[in-house]
Design a protein around this motif. Sequence first.
Motif, short mmCIF file in Angstrom:
data_model
loop_
_atom_site.label_atom_id
_atom_site.label_comp_id
_atom_site.label_asym_id
_atom_site.label_seq_id
_atom_site.Cartn_x
_atom_site.Cartn_y
_atom_site.Cartn_z
N LEU A 267 0.80 -1.20 -0.01
CA LEU A 267 0.14 0.07 0.03
C LEU A 267 0.94 1.42 -0.01
O LEU A 267 0.71 2.26 -1.03
CB LEU A 267 -0.72 0.18 1.17
N ARG A 268 1.74 1.27 0.82
CA ARG A 268 2.73 2.45 1.15
C ARG A 268 3.71 2.60 -0.37
O ARG A 268 3.89 3.80 -0.49
CB ARG A 268 3.46 2.36 2.40
N LYS A 269 4.25 1.61 -0.75
CA LYS A 269 5.36 1.48 -1.93
C LYS A 269 4.65 1.72 -3.28
O LYS A 269 5.18 2.17 -4.03
CB LYS A 269 6.10 0.39 -1.57
N GLU A 270 3.37 1.22 -3.22
CA GLU A 270 3.07 0.63 -4.56
C GLU A 270 1.93 1.60 -5.28
O GLU A 270 1.67 1.92 -6.44
CB GLU A 270 2.78 -0.54 -4.97
N VAL A 271 0.90 2.14 -4.21
CA VAL A 271 -0.33 3.01 -4.42
C VAL A 271 0.39 4.25 -5.26
O VAL A 271 1.26 4.97 -4.66
CB VAL A 271 -1.04 3.27 -3.43
N LYS A 272 -0.48 4.68 -6.40
CA LYS A 272 0.00 5.90 -7.09
C LYS A 272 -1.06 6.93 -6.90
O LYS A 272 -2.15 6.45 -6.42
CB LYS A 272 0.52 5.71 -8.44
N TYR A 273 -0.70 8.11 -7.24
CA TYR A 273 -2.04 9.20 -7.36
C TYR A 273 -2.24 9.56 -8.83
O TYR A 273 -1.07 9.95 -9.54
CB TYR A 273 -1.42 10.47 -6.47
N PHE B 9 -5.81 13.17 -9.35
CA PHE B 9 -5.16 13.04 -8.02
C PHE B 9 -5.67 12.23 -6.90
O PHE B 9 -5.49 12.14 -6.08
CB PHE B 9 -4.58 14.48 -7.49
N ASN B 10 -6.50 11.21 -7.73
CA ASN B 10 -7.17 10.07 -6.94
C ASN B 10 -6.21 8.94 -6.73
O ASN B 10 -5.24 8.98 -7.47
CB ASN B 10 -8.60 9.84 -7.63
N ILE B 11 -6.44 8.10 -5.71
CA ILE B 11 -5.62 6.93 -5.47
C ILE B 11 -5.57 6.14 -6.79
O ILE B 11 -6.66 5.92 -7.16
CB ILE B 11 -5.85 6.37 -4.27
N SER B 12 -4.59 5.64 -7.32
CA SER B 12 -4.62 4.56 -8.30
C SER B 12 -3.50 3.50 -8.23
O SER B 12 -2.65 3.95 -7.48
CB SER B 12 -4.67 5.26 -9.65
N ASP B 13 -3.77 2.52 -8.98
CA ASP B 13 -2.76 1.66 -9.23
C ASP B 13 -1.93 1.83 -10.56
O ASP B 13 -0.71 1.39 -10.68
CB ASP B 13 -3.32 0.15 -9.34
N GLN B 14 -2.37 2.80 -11.25
CA GLN B 14 -1.56 3.23 -12.49
C GLN B 14 -1.53 4.65 -12.82
O GLN B 14 -1.81 5.25 -11.61
CB GLN B 14 -2.44 2.80 -13.80
N GLU B 15 -0.89 4.87 -13.46
CA GLU B 15 -0.52 6.32 -13.66
C GLU B 15 -1.80 7.33 -13.89
O GLU B 15 -1.96 8.41 -13.28
CB GLU B 15 0.48 6.91 -14.80
N VAL B 16 -2.73 6.68 -14.53
CA VAL B 16 -4.09 7.25 -14.75
C VAL B 16 -5.10 6.35 -13.90
O VAL B 16 -4.97 5.22 -14.36
CB VAL B 16 -4.66 7.61 -16.30
N CYS B 17 -5.83 6.86 -13.12
CA CYS B 17 -7.07 6.03 -12.45
C CYS B 17 -8.21 5.53 -13.23
O CYS B 17 -7.95 5.97 -14.34
CB CYS B 17 -7.52 6.94 -11.32
N SER B 18 -8.64 4.42 -12.77
CA SER B 18 -9.68 3.87 -13.57
C SER B 18 -10.91 4.70 -13.66
O SER B 18 -11.68 4.54 -14.89
CB SER B 18 -10.37 2.70 -12.68
N VAL B 19 -11.36 5.81 -13.11
CA VAL B 19 -12.46 6.51 -13.24
C VAL B 19 -11.69 7.64 -14.68
O VAL B 19 -12.75 7.67 -15.58
CB VAL B 19 -12.50 7.74 -12.26
N CYS B 20 -10.66 8.22 -14.66
CA CYS B 20 -10.34 9.22 -15.64
C CYS B 20 -9.97 8.33 -17.07
O CYS B 20 -10.32 8.77 -17.96
CB CYS B 20 -8.98 9.65 -15.27
N SER B 21 -9.74 6.96 -16.77
CA SER B 21 -9.54 6.22 -18.03
C SER B 21 -10.86 5.58 -18.73
O SER B 21 -10.65 4.80 -19.75
CB SER B 21 -8.52 5.13 -17.89
N SER B 22 -11.71 5.40 -18.02
CA SER B 22 -12.96 4.75 -18.19
C SER B 22 -13.61 5.37 -19.37
O SER B 22 -14.18 6.57 -19.24
CB SER B 22 -13.93 4.79 -17.07
N PRO B 23 -14.01 4.76 -20.62
CA PRO B 23 -15.03 5.30 -21.50
C PRO B 23 -16.23 5.73 -21.17
O PRO B 23 -17.01 6.20 -22.09
CB PRO B 23 -14.69 4.50 -22.54
N ARG B 24 -16.77 4.90 -20.13
CA ARG B 24 -18.29 5.11 -19.62
C ARG B 24 -18.46 6.44 -18.77
O ARG B 24 -19.60 6.59 -18.76
CB ARG B 24 -18.36 3.96 -18.90
N ARG B 25 -17.41 6.96 -18.60
CA ARG B 25 -17.63 8.22 -17.72
C ARG B 25 -17.74 9.48 -18.54
O ARG B 25 -17.28 9.66 -19.70
CB ARG B 25 -16.51 8.66 -16.78
#
Length: 206
Positions: free
Chosen positions: A51-57, A62-78
């Motif tokens: 959690l401390r080492k791998e979670v990104k923003y 600037f939401n928490i994410s596992d990737q450089e861009v979070c699932s909300v921003c990258s979702s085509p359904r939003r």
Amino acid sequence: MNFPSKLIENAVNEISKLPGIGKKTALRLALHLLKQKESFTEELSSALLALRKEVKYCNTCFNISDQEVCSVCSSPRRDKTIICVVEDIPDVLAIENTSQYNGLYHVLGGVISPIQGVGPDDLKIEALIDRISAKNTQDKVEEVILALPATMEGDTTSFFITRRLKEFGIKVSTIARGIPIGGELEFTDEITLGRSILTRVNYSAD
């Protein structure tokens, strides 16, 4: 508090640093961990380290994410034409749990508070302005929803952002503030009650 072991004492001291956990609760948790299999503690430790080492923003909101861009921003359904501005990450989780919002987010990382030494430059306000003014985006932002705390600091931040967005000519709205479901008027503070009257909506029996 006296401890039979220095190891227990160290564990209690570290656990009690977590918000809302006192020494007695920390002791109960430490003793609980001692009773579990060693693999349980190892898995817990590994999860916390990851959690401390791998979670990104997210680079965008600037939401928490596992990737450089979070699932909300990258979702085509939003709906990418709407951005909901919030104070911090727990607010995103709270709104998402309602399943009533399908736009994007922008996490400020706090609110303007001169008393605490937090100014506009300490927040992600300029990043919000950059998102809205970006010329190379496919979906132009049409509305910004200010979902900030109903406090003096929250109102100050909302006012500042509204002034900054004025030049773009987009719609700026704020979440409704009023009497909660099941609430009694006599126990409602005057500011909330006053805002509820001023922001009243039409009532229909249909």
